[in-house]
Design a protein around this motif. Sequence first.
Motif, short mmCIF file in Angstrom:
data_model
loop_
_atom_site.label_atom_id
_atom_site.label_comp_id
_atom_site.label_asym_id
_atom_site.label_seq_id
_atom_site.Cartn_x
_atom_site.Cartn_y
_atom_site.Cartn_z
N GLU A 1 27.80 7.53 4.52
CA GLU A 1 28.44 8.72 5.11
C GLU A 1 29.19 9.51 4.05
OE1 GLU A 1 29.10 6.99 9.64
OE2 GLU A 1 30.53 6.46 8.08
N MET A 2 29.85 8.79 3.14
CA MET A 2 30.54 9.49 2.03
C MET A 2 29.50 10.25 1.20
SD MET A 2 33.84 9.14 2.09
CE MET A 2 34.45 9.53 0.46
N ALA A 3 28.37 9.60 0.93
CA ALA A 3 27.34 10.25 0.09
C ALA A 3 26.79 11.48 0.81
CB ALA A 3 26.22 9.24 -0.20
N ARG A 4 26.62 11.39 2.13
CA ARG A 4 26.10 12.55 2.87
C ARG A 4 27.08 13.73 2.79
NH1 ARG A 4 24.75 13.02 9.37
NH2 ARG A 4 24.28 15.25 9.28
N LEU A 5 28.37 13.41 2.95
CA LEU A 5 29.38 14.48 2.88
C LEU A 5 29.49 15.03 1.46
CD1 LEU A 5 32.09 12.99 5.27
CD2 LEU A 5 30.59 14.95 5.71
#
Length: 361
Positions: A321-325
């Motif tokens: 999720e961090m990578a997506r954001l």
Amino acid sequence: MPAVPEECKLPHNFLGRSGLKVANMCLGTGTFGNPGGSRPSQATEEYSHQVLDRYVQWGGNFIDTADVYSQGLSEKYLGSWLTRQTRDQVVIATKVRGIVPSGVGLSRRHIVQNIQNSLSRLQTDYVDLYQMHYWDNGTPIEETLRTFHDLVRCGKVHYAGASNVVGWQLQKIVCTTDKLGINPFISLQQQYNLACRESEFEPLQVCKMEGLGVLPWGPLKGGLLSGKYTRDAAPTTGRHGWKSTKYPGSWNSLQENDQIWAIIDAVRDIANAHDKSMAQVSLRWLLQKDVVPSVIIGATTLNQLDDNLGAASGWTLSSEEMARLDKVSQPTIPYPYEMVWRQNDTRSNPFQSSYMVSNTN
Ligand SMILES: NC(=O)c1ccc[n+]([C@@H]2O[C@H](COP(=O)([O-])OP(=O)(O)OC[C@H]3O[C@@H](n4cnc5c(N)ncnc54)[C@H](OP(=O)(O)O)[C@@H]3O)[C@@H](O)[C@H]2O)c1
């Protein structure tokens, strides 16, 4: 308001390379003072005190203000609340060199006068963190830094920090305090959020290399990243409703910005998956950045405050999720950054600290 469960209370972190521990969410007080004035939803003294009391119930100890907020009223409201607190349980941060009144900078004369005025509005003998609000081209940086150092030596200030600087200015501050053998700056207060990441190119790298804690301001981009505005409807209420009246065209530039709406869509998906609010996801992304010990939140109501503080503990965003954001919010990378990073990708040395702001905390 309901009692705050122990497991939801705010964790405390060291502020940069210092021994000072602060809650991972700092209460911003830019919304205190001037109710009924030109800015919407500014709080009365009584409501400001309710917000402060509620923040402390969450385990908060870190409060940010400035000499110029509501022409001194923010410091004043905080000061009247402080009189009924145990002073050493609260960490007070304020600033010198606001935009108004114009003509004041970071001269020894102005800083010494200004701290006296802040202390008297705050009804206290010392400020925990004194921050230069902006750089001052009119005063040699040595004069400014020696003055901050002297304020620490005479006990009026405990630590010093910077705000709103570019990379070379911050590095100059670090090198000058080093060269003079005087107290280092321990923090940088900078606009930093999913829609404003340009500081990662320079100032945040300086913080990472030199051990300054990053205190993001504007973490929700004035409420935009809470998801309460929609692309097709010009806002009439809230900070952005006010801004679009005051600065015609400001909403159009947000509306036309495809990346902002892609960020908001990603935040919404992730919020739904966690059963959290979009504001909480936007704040959590900041809390999980390794250079960020504390995020400065703003709130115009107690409900917003509770919502935002719900980001602080008890759950995390996954690395995916961090990578997506990170990916959806990636700013355009100007020359020479991309080239510098690409060249260094193949040369990693475990004894050399990483130069990139990373996701893990
Ligand atoms: N160093 C500097 O130059 C500088 C500059 C600016 C701010 N600051 C500091 O940083 C603090 C926070 O900055 P900021 O106010 O710009 O932060 P922000 O989080 O970007 O915006 C806060 C505003 O968003 C709205 N909001 C907040 N929580 C919400 C929620 N959960 N749901 C929906 N809307 C929500 C509220 O406005 P509405 O209710 O009006 O929509 C609130 O006033 C300030 O108080 C100040 O201490 C420093």
